[in-house]
Write an enzyme that holds these catalytic residues in place. Structure first.
Site, PDB file in Angstrom:
ATOM      1  N   GLY A 161       0.819  -1.211   0.000  1.00 59.95           N
ATOM      2  CA  GLY A 161       0.000   0.000   0.000  1.00 59.95           C
ATOM      3  C   GLY A 161       0.845   1.249   0.000  1.00 59.95           C
ATOM      4  N   ALA A 162       0.482   2.189  -0.871  1.00 56.51           N
ATOM      5  CA  ALA A 162       1.197   3.470  -0.930  1.00 56.51           C
ATOM      6  C   ALA A 162       0.258   4.614  -0.586  1.00 56.51           C
ATOM      7  CB  ALA A 162       1.826   3.666  -2.309  1.00 56.51           C
ATOM      8  N   GLY A 163      -0.569   4.394   0.442  1.00 55.85           N
ATOM      9  CA  GLY A 163      -1.349   5.489   1.002  1.00 55.85           C
ATOM     10  C   GLY A 163      -0.472   6.293   1.948  1.00 55.85           C
ATOM     11  N   TYR A 164      -1.105   7.046   2.833  1.00 52.14           N
ATOM     12  CA  TYR A 164      -0.332   7.894   3.748  1.00 52.14           C
ATOM     13  C   TYR A 164       0.660   7.074   4.570  1.00 52.14           C
ATOM     14  CZ  TYR A 164      -3.752  11.551   2.760  1.00 52.14           C
ATOM     15  OH  TYR A 164      -4.547  12.487   2.129  1.00 52.14           O
ATOM     16  N   ASN A 181       1.752  -1.477  -4.781  1.00 56.23           N
ATOM     17  CA  ASN A 181       0.512  -0.690  -4.768  1.00 56.23           C
ATOM     18  C   ASN A 181      -0.278  -0.976  -6.038  1.00 56.23           C
ATOM     19  OD1 ASN A 181      -0.960   1.412  -3.230  1.00 56.23           O
ATOM     20  ND2 ASN A 181      -0.767   2.575  -5.130  1.00 56.23           N
ATOM     21  N   ALA A 193      -5.367  10.348   8.387  1.00 58.34           N
ATOM     22  CA  ALA A 193      -4.101  10.476   7.669  1.00 58.34           C
ATOM     23  C   ALA A 193      -2.988  10.863   8.648  1.00 58.34           C
ATOM     24  CB  ALA A 193      -4.234  11.536   6.580  1.00 58.34           C
ATOM     25  N   GLN A 194      -3.346  11.732   9.574  1.00 50.70           N
ATOM     26  CA  GLN A 194      -2.383  12.211  10.559  1.00 50.70           C
ATOM     27  C   GLN A 194      -1.744  11.040  11.322  1.00 50.70           C
ATOM     28  OE1 GLN A 194      -2.551  15.842  13.868  1.00 50.70           O
ATOM     29  NE2 GLN A 194      -4.416  14.796  13.290  1.00 50.70           N
ATOM     30  N   LYS A 246      -6.766  24.363   7.352  1.00 46.44           N
ATOM     31  CA  LYS A 246      -7.001  23.106   6.630  1.00 46.44           C
ATOM     32  C   LYS A 246      -6.039  22.972   5.454  1.00 46.44           C
ATOM     33  CE  LYS A 246      -9.533  19.412   5.598  1.00 46.44           C
ATOM     34  NZ  LYS A 246      -9.727  18.303   6.549  1.00 46.44           N
ATOM     35  N   GLU A 261     -17.673  17.135   4.892  1.00 46.89           N
ATOM     36  CA  GLU A 261     -16.728  17.782   3.968  1.00 46.89           C
ATOM     37  C   GLU A 261     -17.220  17.680   2.522  1.00 46.89           C
ATOM     38  OE1 GLU A 261     -12.649  16.433   4.763  1.00 46.89           O
ATOM     39  OE2 GLU A 261     -12.448  18.283   5.920  1.00 46.89           O
TER      40      GLU A 261
END
Lengths: 405, 405
Positions: free
Chosen positions: B10-13, B37, B318-319, B379, B170
């Site tokens: 996986g190449a997410g966050y 990925n 994500a943080q 943001k 959002e």
């Protein structure tokens, strides 16, 4: 003395040309003029294939009617005609009715589906701004969805165009330019896309010079279009089309998008109003009036004019509609002034150019055959001329085509 | 001596952060690193609501993985993981398999539909670039089609958003900015459009400060959003949704577009691989390893970290994923160098900002509540920081958000 009332139905090429010529010819004291149109804008029918493919924004193919008419001289009513009652000299509208002394019927064409099953329900037609942007979005949605399907469905990326006449070929010219852009935008392999032109007749662009047709077919094939000529569509389904194969067999061509571009007929209001017509087109008198009537003119796609040279009807075109609009305005002026004989109409065909996309075309103009950039330039000049004839130089600057290579 | 092989799924966050930190920490002679990925690009999951609404182009929310990894140090394989075989120390891919000494599972989340009938079939979810652009195009197609229907169908212009959590709110913030543009583009009356937020819980944005929530609801209502709070979706159908009304009754809300944004779960590969999990999330050891395993890390949305203060799991963000990625890289370096104790993970929550559209937001940062332009600015800084952490200043310049009012 009561002023005569002239009512014009439709603000397409014919109706709008009648209106803008009439406002120059006739004084406010001579007649009341009413223009009735479904939308508050005019659109360039001959450019709709571009908006449908997504190569030109739909706002580029339309302009506000009030930009080109003099509202001191012409009353504009946004409404749709439902029925013409010739004996009562009135028109029933969706939201009311309007009486007339003189009527100009310029209601344009409708798709002719020849009774082929499912076409009305499942095929798109390039008929107006609404349908054009729907086609553009439908195709784009198929591309956007392709990669979300767990099992990719090749038919999502198959687009069938029914008809290899003018509209079908011009649309394919734009579409084949647009598809590589869509592939890039939606991470789709160009080889997964199919563009299939299905035509029942044994030829592409009947009436065009064979050499030019060969050029057009070869150019479109290079851009990925497949031709299935001499192939009749038997049925359109939610999954695609069924075509005849040989004498007794049929074949299914799966396609998420079917665009029907194989013919038009006159507006169905003509028949609904009891006017004698062939496929909604009325064989008008030489002065453009309905036979037997002295106050109703029919022009544009609902009129039928015979080409004496070949004893066949002229195909309905913007060129003829605009020429009819000019003459119709002059004849109306003569009528309200009681000035004897009316003029008779003879089309003056200056040339015909069929676009193959932004920078390519085939055509004949001034008796000369041409292809490629030259023909494409000519096509843009024809498009700009239509704007000029109705709205003058300012409309050309606003909406004209200057992307000349 | 054979070099140990580190495989990152996986190449997410989380995964990408592990990779870029690892390539700095570890020399080419120390380990072979493989990043796997499905796509050759990373996308900003937290920006997908913008691409889905159509307020930000989908190419703005993604970038090539090879732009941020050092391909001399990391081998990139474009493929999708199917199953992890921990005993055999290998991963089955769609197009092969790969063995590992150390594994980092950073496969991200999937929508959680809680078994609600029809959601998987008929609702959209904001999960990746493919689905985001499909939602954008689906909504646009409904607008484009509205005026072509002989009988206009109001439900075409009704958009239901299931869930008033972070993603739902959002998305509604962007959507309510986009709708007036779509109305203009497709000649649609804004009053014909409905945006309906349906939430089973009795509140919007649970966990947020009530004053901020009130601001958010009031801002969205001003832009036309209707809230149906404390309303459970019973079923999703091709025509819309069925919701509970009181104890025993139900009500149908017709809508051509239903976007499900009411929760995520960990990747289903976790359970398929026999790893103990709750809704696909694994309660990892403090050093981020799978309990009982000394060589498999799980980070990001598939990991479950308990917030000791309230004895509940942290929501996946994500943080946290990025912070885990940084620590995971350090722990991997320690392992391959045989350097004793591993570090333990504690999230450092710097703040939370929920966007309400391009120029509005609510949030808490540095212990301060803020709304409007200030929160919106914060943001964008958070969004830019995520880019900076992975790709440095050049990535911020390429993909960052500078539309600051």
């Amino acid at each position: 003395m009561r002023k005569p009332k002239i009512v014009i139905l439709g603000a397409g090429y014919g109706g709008l040309m009648t209106a803008v010529r009439l406002q120059k010819l006739v004084g406010v004291n001579e007649a009341d003029i009413v223009l009735i149109n479904k939308n508050d804008y005019h659109y360039e029918t001959t450019w709709l294939h571009e908006a449908s493919a997504g190569t030109l924004h739909h706002d580029r193919v339309r302009y506000d009617i009030k930009n080109v008419i003099d509202t001191n001289k012409i009353e504009f009513i946004q409404d749709a005609a439902v029925e013409i009652q010739m004996e009562e000299k009135k028109v029933i509208l969706e939201n009311g009715e309007v009486a007339y002394d003189y009527l100009v019927v310029a209601l344009g064409a409708e798709p002719e589906t020849f009774g082929i099953k499912g076409l009305k329900e499942y095929a798109f037609s390039i008929v107006n701004v609404d349908s054009a942007r729907q086609i553009r979005n439908h195709i784009e949605y198929q591309f956007a969805t392709y990669n979300t399907d767990a099992d990719k469905k090749p038919e999502r990326l198959s687009i069938v165009v029914g008809g290899a006449g003018f509209t079908g070929i011009e649309f394919l010219g734009e579409l084949s330019n647009r598809v590589p852009e869509l592939c890039k935008e939606y991470d789709v392999d160009f080889h997964d896309v199919r563009m299939i032109c299905v035509e029942a007749a044994p030829m592409v662009l009947p009436g065009f010079d064979p050499e030019l047709v060969e050029y057009a077919v070869s150019q479109l094939e290079k851009k990925g279009v497949e031709f299935r000529i001499g192939t009749a569509i038997k049925e359109c389904t939610p999954e695609g089309i069924i075509v005849a194969k040989g004498e007794n067999e049929v074949e299914e061509i799966k396609a998420a998008t079917v665009v029907w571009a194989a013919g038009v007929r006159g507006n169905s209001i003509i028949e609904k109003s009891g006017i004698e017509a062939m496929r909604g087109r009325v064989k008008v008198d030489p002065d453009l009036r309905v036979p037997g009537s002295d106050n109703v003119f029919i022009i544009g796609d609902c009129s039928l004019i015979i080409n004496e040279e070949i004893n066949r009807p002229y195909p309905p075109t913007a060129q003829i509609a605009m020429q009819q609009g000019e003459l119709c305005a002059r004849n109306l002026a003569a009528l309200i002034r009681d000035k004897g004989e009316l003029e008779t109409f003879t089309p003056d065909i200056k040339g015909t150019v069929c676009s193959l996309g932004e920078d390519d075309a085939i055509g004949v103009a001034f008796g000369k055959k041409m292809v490629g950039g030259k023909a494409s330039f000519m096509k843009k000049m024809i498009d700009n001329r239509a704007l000029y004839m109705i709205g003058g130089p300012s409309l050309v600057f606003k909406k004209g085509k200057f992307n000349i290579l």
